[in-house]
Design a protein around this motif. Structure first.
Motif, short mmCIF file in Angstrom:
data_model
loop_
_atom_site.label_atom_id
_atom_site.label_comp_id
_atom_site.label_asym_id
_atom_site.label_seq_id
_atom_site.Cartn_x
_atom_site.Cartn_y
_atom_site.Cartn_z
N THR A 223 1.09 -0.96 0.00
CA THR A 223 -0.11 -0.10 0.10
C THR A 223 1.08 1.02 -0.13
O THR A 223 1.76 1.40 0.77
CB THR A 223 -0.89 0.19 1.18
N ASP A 224 0.68 2.03 -1.10
CA ASP A 224 1.39 3.35 -1.14
C ASP A 224 0.57 4.57 -1.17
O ASP A 224 -0.46 4.42 -1.88
CB ASP A 224 2.28 3.53 -2.57
N VAL A 225 0.77 5.49 -0.19
CA VAL A 225 0.01 6.71 -0.17
C VAL A 225 1.01 7.77 -0.19
O VAL A 225 2.05 7.74 0.51
CB VAL A 225 -0.74 6.72 1.38
N GLN A 226 0.52 8.59 -1.01
CA GLN A 226 1.18 10.23 -1.05
C GLN A 226 0.26 11.20 -0.74
O GLN A 226 -0.79 11.14 -1.46
CB GLN A 226 1.72 10.34 -2.47
N PHE A 227 0.59 11.65 0.16
CA PHE A 227 -0.21 12.85 0.88
C PHE A 227 0.18 14.49 0.47
O PHE A 227 1.46 14.50 0.79
CB PHE A 227 -0.62 12.75 2.42
N LYS A 228 -0.65 15.41 0.13
CA LYS A 228 -0.05 16.60 -0.03
C LYS A 228 -1.17 17.44 0.65
O LYS A 228 -2.52 17.22 0.36
CB LYS A 228 0.13 17.07 -1.44
N SER A 229 -0.98 18.80 1.09
CA SER A 229 -1.99 19.62 1.67
C SER A 229 -1.49 20.97 2.02
O SER A 229 -0.18 21.08 1.98
CB SER A 229 -2.40 18.81 3.27
N ASP A 230 -2.23 21.81 2.06
CA ASP A 230 -1.79 23.35 2.19
C ASP A 230 -1.75 23.68 3.57
O ASP A 230 -1.41 24.62 4.10
CB ASP A 230 -2.71 24.32 1.70
N TRP A 231 -1.86 22.46 4.45
CA TRP A 231 -2.00 22.59 6.21
C TRP A 231 -0.45 22.52 6.46
O TRP A 231 0.19 21.49 6.17
CB TRP A 231 -2.73 21.54 6.90
N PRO A 232 0.06 23.45 7.09
CA PRO A 232 1.65 23.51 7.43
C PRO A 232 1.85 22.51 8.78
O PRO A 232 3.31 22.22 8.65
CB PRO A 232 1.82 25.03 7.81
N THR A 233 0.86 22.22 9.71
CA THR A 233 1.43 21.54 10.66
C THR A 233 0.61 20.40 10.92
O THR A 233 -0.25 20.29 11.92
CB THR A 233 1.02 22.55 11.92
N PRO A 234 0.82 19.20 10.16
CA PRO A 234 0.14 17.97 10.01
C PRO A 234 0.52 17.30 11.43
O PRO A 234 1.55 17.14 11.98
CB PRO A 234 0.37 17.38 9.06
N GLN A 235 -0.43 16.40 11.93
CA GLN A 235 -0.11 15.35 13.08
C GLN A 235 -0.37 14.15 12.55
O GLN A 235 -1.58 13.64 12.14
CB GLN A 235 -0.83 15.61 14.18
N TYR A 236 0.54 12.92 12.69
CA TYR A 236 0.10 11.98 11.94
C TYR A 236 -0.25 10.79 12.77
O TYR A 236 0.28 10.74 13.96
CB TYR A 236 1.64 11.16 11.23
#
Length: 438
Positions: A223-236
């Motif tokens: 499973t490959d996931v690529q995530f992009k966002s305009d949110w500067p402070t993500p929490q995983y």
């Protein structure tokens, strides 16, 4: 000769520094009571914000979990019988590639903010043929013309457009899955003829909206996931941290590459649509991103309120040393009024933070409190210079707390060093005071 009136003799405890210091300590302890009330108020307001967030999620869309796809193939359990019973083969993909591109926006609900987003999510991959021999099924039992591909999302009302599923180059329009085979709580399905040989390629796009979180379920052998966002402070979230991640002021991105060795699901099984709905297994196979500020307004106010005792203590000590050095006694009632002003400060901070944000609220509340206490001190000491010095001391204290609140990893280190220098300064200024009698 008329005796001159003599002033009444002073009582022994009126000039006792230690007794006054003891009473001041009791005042500080008494001020802890309203400080705890303020913390209860902060908790209550934060709880209201959480409920507002849930209300927004109910009307907009909740946190999303990208699930699937799963291949479901019907087969005849009793071949050759007059009335065949139908069973189902459940097959997970060999590989899944997910690309999620999020755009966030604040959603205002009264004085509360909730983070919502829209996501363009692409899913593609391949299925291998089921291992019929391992399942104990013959090819003649399999209904190849009635195969189904199912995929789910946590909140189906978050779909912005009707998705189009492409399987082996053919386009299909999904519909809600029937409950007898549905492996997810909410899912869509397409029915298609399954080729007898070779891999089955699929791809589809999901235009979604959601709030706060987006997560992915690890179903493929890879499973490959690529995530992009305009949110500067993500929490995983979840068990799996991303293999690579980056974050700037303009946005963030992350990539995951997961293998099936620690996946809590088999590759194929028969006649059980509950395998993928087990809460424990889902928790073990879920990972993703929470769109949350590193420290939100209420958490900042809470952290600030934790320093209330320290600020009051340092202020009272500074005021006490000022009165000893200048030999101008300050009544205990005035200490109480100054302490009350410092408690009201936190109510101002909370109320302004909800309206204009923590930083501006801190500036306004601190300036107002420092100004009030300084003017009051000037009237008590009849000395503008001493009051200005006291205002500077308060500014240093409040500035010190503000810096600590903004820091995360280094807040303890900076706080410990600063407190060391504050204690050193107090030791320096108190070294010549006669504590037995002043």
């Amino acid at each position: 000769m008329i005796d001159q009136l003599q002033p009444p003799p002073q009582k022994w405890y009126e000039n006792s520094i230690l007794i006054k210091l003891t009473v001041i300590t009791l005042i500080i302890l008494a001020l802890l009571i309203p400080s705890s009330w303020i913390q209860n108020l902060v908790d209550e307001r934060e709880d209201i914000q959480t409920k507002m967030g849930s209300a927004v999620s109910d009307s907009w869309s909740g946190s999303q979990l990208i699930q699937g796809p799963v291949l479901v193939i019907p087969y005849n359990k009793l071949p050759g019988a007059a009335c065949n019973a139908t069973g189902y083969i459940y097959l997970l993909p060999d590989d899944v590639h997910i690309k999620a591109n999020l755009k966030t926006q604040p959603f205002k609900q009264g004085v509360f903010d909730v983070t919502v987003y829209t996501s363009a999510t692409g899913v593609q991959g391949n299925f291998a043929q089921p291992n019929l021999a391992k399942l104990g099924i013959t090819p003649g039992q399999v209904m190849y013309d009635k195969a189904r591909l199912l995929f789910g999302i946590a909140d189906i009302k978050g779909l912005l457009t009707n998705p189009l599923v492409k399987i082996q180059g053919q386009n299909y329009t999904p519909e809600p899955a029937s409950s007898d085979v549905n492996p997810f709580v909410q899912s869509l399905q397409v029915e298609f003829p399954l080729p007898v040989n070779g891999n089955i390629a699929f791809n589809y796009n999901l235009d979604l909206k959601g709030s706060n979180d987006i997560n992915f379920l690890h179903l493929g052998k890879t499973t490959d996931v690529q995530f992009k966002s305009d949110w500067p402070t993500p929490q995983y979230n979840g068990r799996y941290l991303p293999d690579t991640r980056d974050s700037t002021s303009n946005g963030s991105g992350a990539k995951w590459h997961r293998l099936y060795y620690n996946r809590p699901f088999p590759q194929q099984w028969l006649n059980d649509n509950s395998v993928l709905s087990n809460p424990k297994s889902i928790a073990e196979a879920t990972f993703g991103v929470r769109l949350q500020p590193p420290v939100d307004e209420y958490r900042k106010v809470t952290r600030t309120n934790r320093y209330a005792t320290l600020i009051i203590l340092l202020t009272f000590v500074s005021l006490f040393l000022t009165e000893l050095i200048r030999k101008q006694p300050i009544h205990l009632f005035n200490y109480t009024l100054i302490g009350a002003a410092m408690i009201v400060y936190y109510i101002l901070l909370l109320s302004f933070a909800e309206k204009i944000g923590y930083n501006y609220a801190y500036l306004i509340s601190s300036t107002a409190t420092i100004g009030l206490i300084s003017f009051f001190t000037a009237s008590l000491l009849k000395n503008k210079g001493a009051a200005a010095m006291f205002a500077l001391i308060l500014s240093v204290f409040y500035g010190f707390i503000f810096i600590i609140i903004q820091l995360e990893e280094y807040s303890l280190l900076v706080g410990a060093v600063a407190l060391f220098f504050i204690v050193a300064a107090l030791m320096y200024f108190s070294r010549k005071i006669n504590w037995d009698n002043h």
